[in-house]
Design a protein around this motif. Structure first.
Motif, PDB file in Angstrom:
ATOM      1  N   ASP A 104     -31.148  31.923  88.196  1.00 54.39           N
ATOM      2  CA  ASP A 104     -31.480  31.062  87.064  1.00 54.39           C
ATOM      3  C   ASP A 104     -30.839  29.680  87.160  1.00 54.39           C
ATOM      4  OD1 ASP A 104     -32.985  33.092  85.979  1.00 54.39           O
ATOM      5  OD2 ASP A 104     -31.363  33.815  84.683  1.00 54.39           O
ATOM      6  N   GLY A 105     -29.643  29.595  87.742  1.00 51.95           N
ATOM      7  CA  GLY A 105     -28.923  28.323  87.798  1.00 51.95           C
ATOM      8  C   GLY A 105     -29.330  27.394  88.909  1.00 51.95           C
ATOM      9  N   LYS A 143     -29.203  22.912 101.685  1.00 51.04           N
ATOM     10  CA  LYS A 143     -29.585  22.137 100.509  1.00 51.04           C
ATOM     11  C   LYS A 143     -29.280  22.961  99.265  1.00 51.04           C
ATOM     12  CE  LYS A 143     -33.932  21.722  99.164  1.00 51.04           C
ATOM     13  NZ  LYS A 143     -35.341  21.321  99.053  1.00 51.04           N
ATOM     14  N   LEU A 144     -28.513  22.393  98.353  1.00 51.53           N
ATOM     15  CA  LEU A 144     -28.188  23.008  97.078  1.00 51.53           C
ATOM     16  C   LEU A 144     -29.039  22.349  96.004  1.00 51.53           C
ATOM     17  CD1 LEU A 144     -26.422  24.704  95.140  1.00 51.53           C
ATOM     18  CD2 LEU A 144     -24.809  22.781  95.132  1.00 51.53           C
ATOM     19  N   ALA A 145     -29.811  23.117  95.271  1.00 48.57           N
ATOM     20  CA  ALA A 145     -30.633  22.606  94.176  1.00 48.57           C
ATOM     21  C   ALA A 145     -30.218  23.326  92.900  1.00 48.57           C
ATOM     22  CB  ALA A 145     -32.111  22.842  94.475  1.00 48.57           C
ATOM     23  N   LEU A 146     -29.510  22.614  92.029  1.00 48.01           N
ATOM     24  CA  LEU A 146     -29.064  23.199  90.768  1.00 48.01           C
ATOM     25  C   LEU A 146     -30.019  22.794  89.656  1.00 48.01           C
ATOM     26  CD1 LEU A 146     -25.198  22.631  90.816  1.00 48.01           C
ATOM     27  CD2 LEU A 146     -26.453  24.760  91.191  1.00 48.01           C
ATOM     28  N   GLY A 147     -30.461  23.759  88.877  1.00 43.01           N
ATOM     29  CA  GLY A 147     -31.311  23.479  87.734  1.00 43.01           C
ATOM     30  C   GLY A 147     -30.485  22.928  86.581  1.00 43.01           C
ATOM     31  N   LYS A 148     -31.148  22.672  85.456  1.00 38.90           N
ATOM     32  CA  LYS A 148     -30.425  22.165  84.288  1.00 38.90           C
ATOM     33  C   LYS A 148     -29.349  23.152  83.875  1.00 38.90           C
ATOM     34  CE  LYS A 148     -34.816  22.227  81.969  1.00 38.90           C
ATOM     35  NZ  LYS A 148     -35.621  21.875  80.859  1.00 38.90           N
ATOM     36  N   GLY A 174     -29.755  13.361  90.922  1.00 36.53           N
ATOM     37  CA  GLY A 174     -29.031  13.836  89.757  1.00 36.53           C
ATOM     38  C   GLY A 174     -27.551  13.501  89.779  1.00 36.53           C
ATOM     39  N   SER A 175     -26.835  14.138  88.878  1.00 32.60           N
ATOM     40  CA  SER A 175     -25.390  13.946  88.777  1.00 32.60           C
ATOM     41  C   SER A 175     -24.780  15.248  88.282  1.00 32.60           C
ATOM     42  CB  SER A 175     -25.065  12.804  87.822  1.00 32.60           C
ATOM     43  OG  SER A 175     -25.544  13.102  86.524  1.00 32.60           O
ATOM     44  N   GLY A 176     -23.477  15.328  88.349  1.00 32.85           N
ATOM     45  CA  GLY A 176     -22.827  16.558  87.912  1.00 32.85           C
ATOM     46  C   GLY A 176     -21.340  16.512  88.161  1.00 32.85           C
ATOM     47  N   THR A 177     -20.770  17.691  88.329  1.00 36.83           N
ATOM     48  CA  THR A 177     -19.336  17.846  88.492  1.00 36.83           C
ATOM     49  C   THR A 177     -19.072  18.766  89.670  1.00 36.83           C
ATOM     50  OG1 THR A 177     -19.133  17.698  86.095  1.00 36.83           O
ATOM     51  CG2 THR A 177     -17.231  18.537  87.279  1.00 36.83           C
ATOM     52  N   GLY A 210     -26.590  18.317  83.157  1.00 42.36           N
ATOM     53  CA  GLY A 210     -27.743  17.582  82.635  1.00 42.36           C
ATOM     54  C   GLY A 210     -29.007  18.401  82.468  1.00 42.36           C
ATOM     55  N   ASP A 211     -30.041  17.705  82.033  1.00 37.42           N
ATOM     56  CA  ASP A 211     -31.345  18.323  81.800  1.00 37.42           C
ATOM     57  C   ASP A 211     -32.305  18.138  82.969  1.00 37.42           C
ATOM     58  OD1 ASP A 211     -30.742  19.388  79.318  1.00 37.42           O
ATOM     59  OD2 ASP A 211     -31.288  17.538  78.272  1.00 37.42           O
ATOM     60  N   SER A 212     -31.865  17.485  84.029  1.00 37.64           N
ATOM     61  CA  SER A 212     -32.716  17.348  85.212  1.00 37.64           C
ATOM     62  C   SER A 212     -32.011  17.971  86.411  1.00 37.64           C
ATOM     63  CB  SER A 212     -33.033  15.866  85.475  1.00 37.64           C
ATOM     64  OG  SER A 212     -31.836  15.153  85.714  1.00 37.64           O
ATOM     65  N   ALA A 213     -32.777  18.241  87.444  1.00 39.55           N
ATOM     66  CA  ALA A 213     -32.233  18.922  88.629  1.00 39.55           C
ATOM     67  C   ALA A 213     -31.234  18.039  89.371  1.00 39.55           C
ATOM     68  CB  ALA A 213     -33.360  19.321  89.567  1.00 39.55           C
TER      69      ALA A 213
END
Length: 129
Positions: free
Chosen positions: A17-18, A41-46, A66-69, A105-108
């Motif tokens: 799911d993540g 390749k790591l693709a994280l969903g919202k 995207g962005s993240g932590t 966030g709300d985008s990938a």
């Protein structure tokens, strides 16, 4: 040395799911084997998270989208470092580091990861993140 340079699509190693993780294996891309590197390749969903994992080789992660932590625990550290990452950032990580990745966030969020293969398993997804 005759090396096949034909482009190949990555294969999904695991996901939920993540998010999902994809790899290019040296068995399918001989140039990776010749250079002793692996690629993923790591693709994280919202609001997706890649749980903490240990790296048995040095690696570089490049954020494509995207962005993240990212949480990082260096082998000699007593504290975790948490850094903000965004599109265009590259994070160089040494052997023995533990990392986790989160997309609030709300985008990938998509990141490519390259790692040395002198010590790591050739296609083990647990070594990638």
């Amino acid at each position: 040395m005759d090396v096949d340079l034909t482009p190949r699509l990555s294969k999904r190693s695991y996901g939920g799911d993540g998010g999902e993780y994809y790899t290019w294996c040296s068995e399918e891309l001989p140039m990776l084997r010749a250079a002793s590197i692996g690629a993923g390749k790591l693709a994280l969903g919202k609001r997706g998270m890649a749980l903490p994992s240990y790296s048995d080789s040095a690696k570089v992660a490049y954020v494509l989208q995207g962005s993240g932590t990212c949480g990082i625990v260096l082998p000699e550290a007593t504290k975790e470092k948490v850094i903000a990452i965004k599109k265009g950032d590259a994070v160089a990580l040494p052997f023995g580091v533990v990392t986790w990745w989160f997309n609030p966030g709300d985008s990938a969020k998509v990141a490519y990861v390259l790692q040395g293969m002198s010590q790591a398993r050739p296609c083990g997804p647990s070594t990638w993140l």
